[in-house]
Design a protein around this motif. Structure first.
Motif, short mmCIF file in Angstrom:
data_model
loop_
_atom_site.label_atom_id
_atom_site.label_comp_id
_atom_site.label_asym_id
_atom_site.label_seq_id
_atom_site.Cartn_x
_atom_site.Cartn_y
_atom_site.Cartn_z
N LYS A 51 0.80 -1.22 0.00
CA LYS A 51 0.00 0.00 0.00
C LYS A 51 0.83 1.28 0.00
O LYS A 51 0.34 2.33 -0.37
N MET A 52 2.09 1.18 0.40
CA MET A 52 2.95 2.37 0.44
C MET A 52 3.62 2.58 -0.90
O MET A 52 3.73 1.66 -1.70
N ASP A 53 4.07 3.81 -1.13
CA ASP A 53 4.76 4.13 -2.38
C ASP A 53 6.22 3.70 -2.27
O ASP A 53 6.92 4.11 -1.34
N LYS A 54 6.68 2.89 -3.20
CA LYS A 54 8.06 2.39 -3.27
C LYS A 54 8.47 1.55 -2.06
O LYS A 54 9.65 1.41 -1.76
N THR A 55 7.50 1.00 -1.36
CA THR A 55 7.79 0.17 -0.19
C THR A 55 6.82 -1.01 -0.16
O THR A 55 5.64 -0.86 -0.44
N VAL A 56 7.36 -2.17 0.19
CA VAL A 56 6.52 -3.34 0.43
C VAL A 56 6.89 -3.89 1.80
O VAL A 56 8.00 -3.70 2.28
N ILE A 57 5.93 -4.56 2.42
CA ILE A 57 6.21 -5.24 3.67
C ILE A 57 6.35 -6.72 3.35
O ILE A 57 5.45 -7.33 2.77
N VAL A 58 7.50 -7.28 3.72
CA VAL A 58 7.81 -8.67 3.42
C VAL A 58 7.82 -9.45 4.73
O VAL A 58 8.49 -9.06 5.69
N GLU A 59 7.07 -10.54 4.74
CA GLU A 59 7.01 -11.39 5.93
C GLU A 59 7.91 -12.60 5.73
O GLU A 59 7.76 -13.33 4.76
N VAL A 60 8.85 -12.77 6.65
CA VAL A 60 9.78 -13.90 6.60
C VAL A 60 9.42 -14.84 7.73
O VAL A 60 9.38 -14.45 8.90
N VAL A 61 9.13 -16.10 7.37
CA VAL A 61 8.74 -17.10 8.37
C VAL A 61 9.88 -18.10 8.52
O VAL A 61 10.34 -18.68 7.54
N ARG A 62 10.32 -18.27 9.76
CA ARG A 62 11.37 -19.25 10.06
C ARG A 62 10.80 -20.29 11.00
O ARG A 62 9.87 -20.01 11.76
N LYS A 85 10.19 0.45 -8.30
CA LYS A 85 9.22 0.61 -9.39
C LYS A 85 7.81 0.19 -9.02
O LYS A 85 6.95 0.10 -9.90
N ASN A 86 7.56 -0.09 -7.76
CA ASN A 86 6.24 -0.58 -7.32
C ASN A 86 5.79 -1.78 -8.14
O ASN A 86 4.63 -1.87 -8.54
N GLU A 87 6.69 -2.71 -8.38
CA GLU A 87 6.37 -3.84 -9.25
C GLU A 87 5.93 -5.09 -8.51
O GLU A 87 5.39 -6.00 -9.12
N LYS A 106 13.01 1.51 7.12
CA LYS A 106 13.35 0.72 5.93
C LYS A 106 14.85 0.51 5.82
O LYS A 106 15.59 1.45 5.59
N ARG A 107 15.28 -0.77 5.98
CA ARG A 107 16.71 -1.11 5.88
C ARG A 107 16.93 -2.30 4.96
O ARG A 107 17.95 -2.96 5.03
N TRP A 108 15.97 -2.60 4.13
CA TRP A 108 16.04 -3.75 3.22
C TRP A 108 15.66 -3.31 1.82
O TRP A 108 14.96 -2.30 1.64
N ARG A 109 16.11 -4.06 0.83
CA ARG A 109 15.81 -3.76 -0.57
C ARG A 109 15.41 -5.06 -1.25
O ARG A 109 16.02 -6.10 -1.02
N VAL A 110 14.36 -5.01 -2.07
CA VAL A 110 13.93 -6.21 -2.79
C VAL A 110 14.91 -6.47 -3.92
O VAL A 110 15.18 -5.59 -4.74
N ILE A 111 15.46 -7.68 -3.96
CA ILE A 111 16.46 -8.05 -4.96
C ILE A 111 15.81 -8.66 -6.19
O ILE A 111 16.07 -8.24 -7.32
N ARG A 112 14.96 -9.66 -5.98
CA ARG A 112 14.39 -10.36 -7.14
C ARG A 112 13.08 -11.01 -6.77
O ARG A 112 12.77 -11.24 -5.60
N LEU A 113 12.32 -11.32 -7.79
CA LEU A 113 11.06 -12.03 -7.66
C LEU A 113 11.34 -13.51 -7.74
O LEU A 113 11.96 -13.98 -8.70
N VAL A 114 10.89 -14.26 -6.75
CA VAL A 114 11.08 -15.71 -6.76
C VAL A 114 9.89 -16.38 -7.42
O VAL A 114 10.06 -17.24 -8.30
N ALA A 115 8.68 -16.00 -7.01
CA ALA A 115 7.47 -16.58 -7.60
C ALA A 115 6.35 -15.53 -7.55
O ALA A 115 6.18 -14.85 -6.54
#
Length: 120
Positions: A51-62, A85-87, A106-115
């Protein structure tokens, strides 16, 4: 005063040069992978909000083993990651990498799309 006889020191014989170490083999296809900052952590997670501009929230489950009960427990962490790019959309599996501080949280950057998320 008497002059001291000059003793000429003969130049020592040049020591045999140590054998050069064998050079590392050069890959034949010349596909050099430029590796940068290997000390930065990389995590796989799922986008839970875009919902944010140029930001996504990523949930990591361990899954970690409980010290007392010896059962596996899910540990969930949520990271705000930069998406220039809001992709990336909700449900996408992505890889994120540590980055210098971009904003307050924000201290992380999205590197690549896995799926890509499954659309129905």
């Amino acid at each position: 005063m008497a002059e001291k006889p000059t003793t000429s020191k003969a130049a020592p014989k040049a020591a045999a040069a140590p054998p050069k170490a064998a050079a590392a083999p050069v890959p034949a296809n010349n596909d050099h992978q430029h590796k940068t900052h290997s000390f930065r952590r990389r995590l796989l997670g799922k986008v839970v909000s875009d919902k944010m501009d140029k930001t996504v929230i990523v949930e990591v489950v361990r899954r970690a083993r409980d010290t007392v009960y010896k059962k596996y427990v899910r540990n969930r962490e949520r990271y705000k990651a930069h998406d220039e790019k809001n992709e990336f959309k909700v449900g996408d599996r992505v890889e994120i990498m540590e980055h210098r501080p971009i904003s307050k949280d924000k201290r992380w950057r999205v590197i690549r799309l896995v799926a890509r998320a499954v659309e129905e």
